[in-house]
Design a protein around this motif. Structure first.
Motif, PDB file in Angstrom:
ATOM      1  N   ILE A  32       0.813  -1.223   0.000  1.00 33.18           N
ATOM      2  CA  ILE A  32       0.000   0.000   0.000  1.00 33.18           C
ATOM      3  C   ILE A  32       0.848   1.275   0.000  1.00 33.18           C
ATOM      4  O   ILE A  32       0.564   2.226  -0.742  1.00 33.18           O
ATOM      5  CB  ILE A  32      -0.908   0.009   1.262  1.00 33.18           C
ATOM      6  N   LEU A  61       0.127   5.302  -1.565  1.00 27.71           N
ATOM      7  CA  LEU A  61      -1.212   5.737  -1.170  1.00 27.71           C
ATOM      8  C   LEU A  61      -1.250   7.218  -0.786  1.00 27.71           C
ATOM      9  O   LEU A  61      -0.373   7.705  -0.077  1.00 27.71           O
ATOM     10  CB  LEU A  61      -1.676   4.889   0.027  1.00 27.71           C
ATOM     11  N   ASP A  66      -7.501   8.579  -1.628  1.00 26.45           N
ATOM     12  CA  ASP A  66      -7.503   7.460  -2.589  1.00 26.45           C
ATOM     13  C   ASP A  66      -8.623   6.479  -2.245  1.00 26.45           C
ATOM     14  O   ASP A  66      -8.920   6.257  -1.061  1.00 26.45           O
ATOM     15  CB  ASP A  66      -6.167   6.692  -2.543  1.00 26.45           C
ATOM     16  N   VAL A  84      -9.475   2.658  -2.210  1.00 23.82           N
ATOM     17  CA  VAL A  84      -8.627   1.462  -2.172  1.00 23.82           C
ATOM     18  C   VAL A  84      -9.479   0.213  -1.942  1.00 23.82           C
ATOM     19  O   VAL A  84     -10.298   0.190  -1.018  1.00 23.82           O
ATOM     20  CB  VAL A  84      -7.603   1.565  -1.007  1.00 23.82           C
ATOM     21  N   ILE A 141      -9.265  -3.578  -0.720  1.00 23.57           N
ATOM     22  CA  ILE A 141      -8.388  -4.527  -0.036  1.00 23.57           C
ATOM     23  C   ILE A 141      -9.048  -5.901  -0.084  1.00 23.57           C
ATOM     24  O   ILE A 141     -10.058  -6.139   0.602  1.00 23.57           O
ATOM     25  CB  ILE A 141      -8.154  -4.134   1.449  1.00 23.57           C
ATOM     26  N   ALA A 192      -3.564  -3.952   6.010  1.00 23.74           N
ATOM     27  CA  ALA A 192      -3.713  -3.078   4.832  1.00 23.74           C
ATOM     28  C   ALA A 192      -4.909  -2.136   5.007  1.00 23.74           C
ATOM     29  O   ALA A 192      -4.839  -0.948   4.656  1.00 23.74           O
ATOM     30  CB  ALA A 192      -3.876  -3.933   3.572  1.00 23.74           C
ATOM     31  N   SER A 248      -4.372   1.953   5.302  1.00 24.70           N
ATOM     32  CA  SER A 248      -5.073   2.786   4.317  1.00 24.70           C
ATOM     33  C   SER A 248      -5.967   3.806   5.016  1.00 24.70           C
ATOM     34  O   SER A 248      -5.993   4.985   4.649  1.00 24.70           O
ATOM     35  CB  SER A 248      -5.908   1.914   3.378  1.00 24.70           C
ATOM     36  N   LYS A 249      -6.695   3.345   6.029  1.00 33.84           N
ATOM     37  CA  LYS A 249      -7.564   4.280   6.767  1.00 33.84           C
ATOM     38  C   LYS A 249      -6.733   5.336   7.484  1.00 33.84           C
ATOM     39  O   LYS A 249      -7.052   6.522   7.472  1.00 33.84           O
ATOM     40  CB  LYS A 249      -8.409   3.525   7.797  1.00 33.84           C
ATOM     41  N   ALA A 252      -7.338   7.138   3.295  1.00 32.44           N
ATOM     42  CA  ALA A 252      -7.995   6.588   2.106  1.00 32.44           C
ATOM     43  C   ALA A 252      -9.458   6.249   2.391  1.00 32.44           C
ATOM     44  O   ALA A 252      -9.878   6.151   3.545  1.00 32.44           O
ATOM     45  CB  ALA A 252      -7.260   5.325   1.647  1.00 32.44           C
ATOM     46  N   VAL A 264     -11.777   3.186   2.057  1.00 30.69           N
ATOM     47  CA  VAL A 264     -11.392   1.768   1.993  1.00 30.69           C
ATOM     48  C   VAL A 264     -12.584   0.852   1.784  1.00 30.69           C
ATOM     49  O   VAL A 264     -13.570   0.923   2.524  1.00 30.69           O
ATOM     50  CB  VAL A 264     -10.652   1.353   3.288  1.00 30.69           C
ATOM     51  N   HIS A 320      -5.456  -3.924  -3.908  1.00 32.32           N
ATOM     52  CA  HIS A 320      -4.473  -4.798  -3.243  1.00 32.32           C
ATOM     53  C   HIS A 320      -5.035  -6.216  -3.385  1.00 32.32           C
ATOM     54  O   HIS A 320      -6.012  -6.561  -2.729  1.00 32.32           O
ATOM     55  CB  HIS A 320      -4.371  -4.317  -1.787  1.00 32.32           C
TER      56      HIS A 320
END
Ligand SMILES: NC(=O)c1ccc[n+]([C@@H]2O[C@H](COP(=O)([O-])OP(=O)(O)OC[C@H]3O[C@@H](n4cnc5c(N)ncnc54)[C@H](OP(=O)(O)O)[C@@H]3O)[C@@H](O)[C@H]2O)c1
Length: 325
Positions: free
Chosen positions: A142, A148, A152, A154, A156, A167, A171-172, A176, A178, A217
């Motif tokens: 990521i 990232l 974004d 994303v 997962i 992941a 991301s959070k 992002a 998610v 991902h």
């Protein structure tokens, strides 16, 4: 010391407890008294597959014992003469000698100084042992490959599993939006990690729901159709497909670029030293601050390693499985 050796390639029951001498360290290594061991799908793959044992474990055929495992947390009890970063009593964790023979399924391991980081005091050995290969893979995917950015979108895959649950949290944490994908049984867990949306792969087709992702991902192997083809459909032009299982062929990579301006990258946890330490220290800091957490679904004593392997090879693990010497 007690260690788990693989008698021969095959079933989990081939992992047996024996007594062997404590390993000697070289000048750049530390002797770590292991408090917790992280279990990964690759452990089971190597246990049952000759080609994987040859490649991932670097099996020579002359070893007295085959001892699997690459992820530990523990206490430094001895330091090599050239070691500068650690002293006796330091609490450390890491994913080490991957690929190669780390011999982690044991009460003591000889670990390169360069592949251990300090365990935050407020993080348990079990949580730290989990946040090794799985967390590092999620980070490399990521953050390093995916680059990232805040905002974004994303996707997962395997969001409830070892890699996926980190992941989602990375991301959070970095802003992002998610979408976590797993079976319906993982819904509450994945949303509880902070995912904004959940997709149940058993009843829904993610590429029909999301078609404008910045990053996907992808940790899924499927025999019937190429999962990465589906992930490609879920990406917007300019997006990035991160493939952790499949080695995408050049034709697929070129087509994704030409037709959709999508960058396809193969992700490997294997680490050059400088980025390994940087990434693991970033993970340690996030664990220490509470920004991310290791979720542990099962803990087994060392002598029950076979049970841990039987569980990890179901491919339905929630969070991490830990073994304690
Ligand atoms: N390239 C690398 O360097 C690297 C490094 C580490 C791991 N890996 C690989 O990455 C994969 C994930 O590793 P892990 O440690 O996270 O494994 P894990 O803990 O076993 O988790 C796998 C997860 O995948 C989910 N899943 C299964 N089928 C799915 C599907 N069709 N769509 C979406 N999710 C699905 C499962 O959820 P349900 O229970 O809900 O089905 C489970 O939570 C493994 O195959 C592993 O070998 C690669």
């Amino acid at each position: 010391m007690r260690a788990i050796v693989l008698k021969e390639i095959g079933a989990p029951e081939n992992l047996v407890l024996i007594d062997i001498p404590t390993p000697a360290i070289t000048e750049n290594e530390v002797l770590v008294q292991v408090k917790a061991i992280g279990i990964n799908p690759v452990d089971a793959f190597v246990r049952r597959t000759k080609e994987a044992l040859d490649w991932v474990y670097q099996y020579k055929g002359t070893e007295e014992h085959i001892i699997l495992g690459w992820d530990v947390a523990g206490v430094v009890v001895e330091t090599g003469s050239a070691v500068t970063r650690f002293k006796k009593g330091d609490e450390v964790f890491g994913n080490f000698k991957f690929v190669g023979q780390a011999n982690a399924y044991a009460e003591y391991v000889a670990a390169p100084e360069a592949e251990m980081v300090l365990k935050p005091a407020n993080v348990s050995f079990e949580e730290a042992a989990g946040a090794t290969m799985a967390a590092l893979t999620a980070w490399v995917s990521i953050m390093d490959h995916g680059q990232l950015k805040k905002g974004d979108k994303v996707i997962i895959h395997g969001a409830s599993g070892g890699v996926g649950h980190y992941a989602v949290q990375f991301s959070k944490h970095f802003g992002a939006y998610v979408i976590g994908v797993s079976a319906a049984s993982g819904r509450e867990f994945v949303l509880g990690l902070g995912a904004d949306e959940f997709i149940d792969y058993e009843t829904q087709r993610f590429e029909e729901i999301i078609t404008d992702a910045d990053l996907v991902h992808d940790t899924v192997w499927s025999d019937d159709e190429r999962h990465i083809e589906r992930s490609l459909k879920a990406l917007k032009p300019g997006g990035t497909l991160l493939s952790l299982i499949v080695y995408p062929d050049p034709e697929f990579i070129e087509r994704a670029k030409a037709e959709k301006d999508v960058t396809v990258l193969r992700v490997n946890v294997r680490h050059p030293e400088e980025s390994y330490l940087r990434d693991m220290q970033a993970i340690a800091a996030l664990l220490a601050s509470g920004a991310i957490k290791t979720h542990i679904s099962s803990i087994f004593p060392l002598e029950e390693m076979a049970k841990a392997h039987a569980l990890i090879q179901t491919k339905n693990t929630v969070g991490k499985i830990i073994v304690k010497p």
